[in-house]
Design a protein around this motif. Structure first.
Motif, PDB file in Angstrom:
ATOM      1  N   UNK A  60       0.805  -1.217   0.000  1.00  0.00           N
ATOM      2  CA  UNK A  60       0.000   0.000   0.000  1.00  0.00           C
ATOM      3  C   UNK A  60       0.839   1.268   0.000  1.00  0.00           C
ATOM      4  N   UNK A  61       2.149   1.131   0.254  1.00  0.00           N
ATOM      5  CA  UNK A  61       3.006   2.314   0.251  1.00  0.00           C
ATOM      6  C   UNK A  61       3.496   2.668  -1.144  1.00  0.00           C
ATOM      7  N   UNK A 136      -0.594  12.000   1.075  1.00  0.00           N
ATOM      8  CA  UNK A 136      -1.115  12.097   2.450  1.00  0.00           C
ATOM      9  C   UNK A 136      -1.849  10.830   2.894  1.00  0.00           C
ATOM     10  N   UNK A 137      -2.528  10.166   1.982  1.00  0.00           N
ATOM     11  CA  UNK A 137      -3.223   8.926   2.343  1.00  0.00           C
ATOM     12  C   UNK A 137      -2.235   7.832   2.729  1.00  0.00           C
ATOM     13  N   UNK A 138      -1.129   7.737   2.001  1.00  0.00           N
ATOM     14  CA  UNK A 138      -0.112   6.726   2.326  1.00  0.00           C
ATOM     15  C   UNK A 138       0.525   7.035   3.673  1.00  0.00           C
ATOM     16  N   UNK A 142      -1.765   3.000   8.911  1.00  0.00           N
ATOM     17  CA  UNK A 142      -1.284   2.467  10.204  1.00  0.00           C
ATOM     18  C   UNK A 142      -0.221   1.385   9.987  1.00  0.00           C
ATOM     19  N   UNK A 143       0.968   1.817   9.573  1.00  0.00           N
ATOM     20  CA  UNK A 143       2.053   0.867   9.318  1.00  0.00           C
ATOM     21  C   UNK A 143       3.358   1.534   9.714  1.00  0.00           C
ATOM     22  N   UNK A 144       4.405   0.732   9.873  1.00  0.00           N
ATOM     23  CA  UNK A 144       5.702   1.342  10.181  1.00  0.00           C
ATOM     24  C   UNK A 144       6.065   2.394   9.142  1.00  0.00           C
TER      25      UNK A 144
END
Length: 636
Positions: A60-61, A136-138, A142-144
């Motif tokens: 997702x990143x 901004x969404x990335x 909620x991830x490292x």
């Protein structure tokens, strides 16, 4: 007021010229397409193969950004279609987002990617979307903490606007060069015409195009009165550095760019129009939208797919050697038959019933639009089309009547009657190409030398081009009536284009044929282009706007595929002369045709010309059986 400049604008991109040509059409500006550039895979395949690993690990990143219709095909060639699609599917499941610039790019992506892709019209809009919304969404995920990654496969010489804009916004950008663009290895045919002033302008879309023009023509090779137009500041600056006297256009989007070109050339804001119907004008009930027709072998092959069996049909009046055809037409003239809707529909259906071919060709003749426009024309048995009054002067062209829409009602009714009986078998619409029809108008009938046609083209090119425009308008109306009434594909038939040099074809015939093909292309139906003796014109005829190129007997399919760069669906090309010979010779020729047809993206079997009047129906039925039994398995 000065008369409009009727010389065509020369378009030289390696591909994608049709959008510019269509936009110029709306201003009444003719165009010729003769690519000065070629695209090819980069020498190093590793960046494309690296993408497979990157996608498999992406989540997702990351975003995948495709900015050109050329990109995915080159990726598949270097990395393999199956590994690439598996990696893309994995990435999508892990949250990867896909972005594409423009509908043309989106249409080249695999279905799974295209269904999830988001689009922006250009690089500037894409930078804004990714920086202002996606980044901004990335960062809110909620991830490292990880860097947002933009993966950009594309051209080795891609413009810097997109990657620089993304880096400035905070992305980590990974560029993967998979193809490049450079000058074609041979000298383009249009170079001579350009030097002679046969073009009103040459449009440069990239710095590569400017370099190619300088290489092949140079400042001294551009005729007086021919403008060099640069799309955007970068292209224009490169052209100036190369010594070209360039006029800078500020826009690059085709519609806006065409408006600028029109202003430079002094073209009127309104001009020759192609009718304006968009593909969705067909509506959901059009036969081409039904699953059976849309997934028929003919339409699948025309889209570049490989159906379970290779489709086959016979062009022009395909049933004219049948006894039931002769019985139905007994005592009825050719044009009268074409304009009798129940009879025209019956004659359209007969080859489908008898042979089980994969498409019906609408029963008509290239003279029908002239007859419907009110011209005195007849098809004399044993002679061919004969005009009451040849068209050889400016006054003759001015006197030509426009084709009234209501005159096409018999055509619409015949198409509807035929389609109602065809079920899942598609109907192919039919028209003669502008040059061939114009030749008959000028000669007044068949001619072995086309002396009057060539004389008018050379001594009064403006008059000849106006005649071609008139035929193009009639052709477009004729084909539109067929498509809107139910035809799911069209074929433009150019009997006499093979008599032209490639230079004359590009300046005169291609612009007119291109207008017809582009107008019908807006409906989204496949366009087949065929001419006899056109080996030297094959690329130019394809570039006029064909989705499928018919191949005559003067070329093998293997050679045709090479000439077209292996990226165009082929149709053909059994020599009709073989039909009267031993069946063993026919079978051997079919084996070679089917084998060579597998080299192309897809293949539709047909004759290399129309069905002879004395052809044995059993032989034609045998051909269909052989082709269908062979299937569509690819050779080694």
């Amino acid at each position: 007021m000065n008369a409009p400049d009727r010389r065509p604008v020369l378009l030289v991109r390696p591909d994608g010229n049709e959008r510019d040509a269509a936009a110029l059409d709306t201003h009444g500006i003719a165009s010729s397409i003769d690519p000065y550039l070629q695209t090819r895979a980069c020498d190093d395949p590793m960046p494309a193969r690296r993408l497979v690993g990157l996608l498999s690990a992406a989540g997702a990143q990351a975003v995948l950004v495709i900015t050109s219709p050329r990109t995915w095909g080159h990726l598949e060639s270097a990395a393999g279609a199956a590994p690439l699609e598996r990696a893309a599917a994995t990435a999508l499941n892990q949250g990867l987002r896909v972005f594409a610039t423009g509908r043309g790019t989106l249409d080249t992506l695999p279905e799974a990617l295209a269904a999830r892709a988001e689009t922006a019209p250009n690089a500037k809009a894409l930078v804004a979307l990714l920086n202002d919304t996606v980044l901004p969404q990335i960062r809110a995920l909620p991830m490292p903490v990880v860097e947002a990654l933009a993966i950009l496969p594309g051209s080795l010489i891609a413009r810097a606007e997109l990657p620089e804009g993304l880096r400035a916004g905070g992305w980590r950008v990974l560029q993967l060069p998979v193809y490049t663009t450079d000058s074609r290895p041979d000298t383009p045919t249009s170079v001579g015409a350009l030097a002679c002033g046969a073009h009103s302008a040459v449009l440069l879309r990239s710095s590569s195009a400017a370099r190619a023009l300088a290489r092949f023509a140079g400042p001294e090779g551009i005729g007086a009165g021919t403008r060099v137009l640069g799309a955007g500041p970068t292209t224009s600056a490169t052209a100036r550095d190369l010594g070209l006297d360039v006029i800078e256009c500020t826009c690059t989007e085709p519609t806006a760019l065409a408006a600028e070109v029109a202003r430079v050339l002094g073209a009127p804001d309104t001009g020759w129009r192609d009718g304006g119907e968009a593909p969705d004008e067909l509506g959901p009930d059009h036969p081409s939208r039904s699953p059976g027709v849309a997934n028929s072998p003919l339409l699948r092959a025309a889209r570049g797919e490989r159906p379970e069996r290779t489709p086959v049909w016979f062009m022009r009046q395909a049933g004219r050697s049948l006894p039931e055809y002769r019985a139905a037409r007994e005592g009825i003239g050719m044009l009268e038959s074409c304009l009798n809707p129940p009879l025209a529909a019956e004659l359209t259906l007969q080859p489908v019933r008898r042979y089980g071919v994969d498409a019906a060709i609408f029963y008509s003749d290239i003279m029908v639009p002239l007859k419907l426009a009110g011209l005195g024309v007849d098809i004399v048995p044993g002679v061919g089309p004969v005009l009451d009054h040849p068209v050889r002067t400016a006054a003759d062209v001015d006197a030509l009547p426009e084709l009234p829409d209501e005159a096409l009602d018999p055509i619409r009714e015949a198409v509807r009657l035929a389609v109602a009986e065809l079920g899942d078998v598609p109907l192919i619409g039919f028209a003669g190409a502008p040059y061939t029809v114009a030749s008959y108008l000028v000669e007044g009938g068949p001619s072995a030398t086309h002396e009057h046609t060539r004389a008018l083209m050379r001594t009064s090119p403006e008059v000849f081009d106006r005649l071609l425009d008139w035929v193009a308008r009639a052709d477009t109306a004729f084909l539109r009536a067929q498509v809107l009434s139910g035809a799911s594909a069209v074929q433009l038939f150019d009997s006499w284009a093979g008599r032209l040099s490639e230079a004359d074809y590009l300046v005169h015939a291609q612009p007119a044929s291109g207008r017809v093909l582009r107008a019908i292309g807006r409906f989204g139906v496949p366009r087949i282009h065929f001419g006899t003796g056109t080996a030297a014109l094959l690329r130019a005829m394809r570039d006029a706007g064909a989705d499928v190129m018919g191949v005559a007997a003067d070329l093998t399919l293997a050679r045709a595929n090479d000439l077209l760069g292996g990226r165009t669906v082929l149709q053909g090309n059994l020599d009709p002369a073989l039909l009267s010979g031993p069946v063993e010779a026919i079978d051997a020729a079919l084996e070679q045709i089917l084998t060579e047809g597998r080299l192309a993206p897809a293949h539709i079997v047909n004759l290399a010309h129309g069905v002879p009047k004395d052809a044995d129906p059993q032989v034609l039925a045998h051909i269909v059986d052989v082709v269908h039994d062979a299937g569509a398995e690819k050779g080694e």
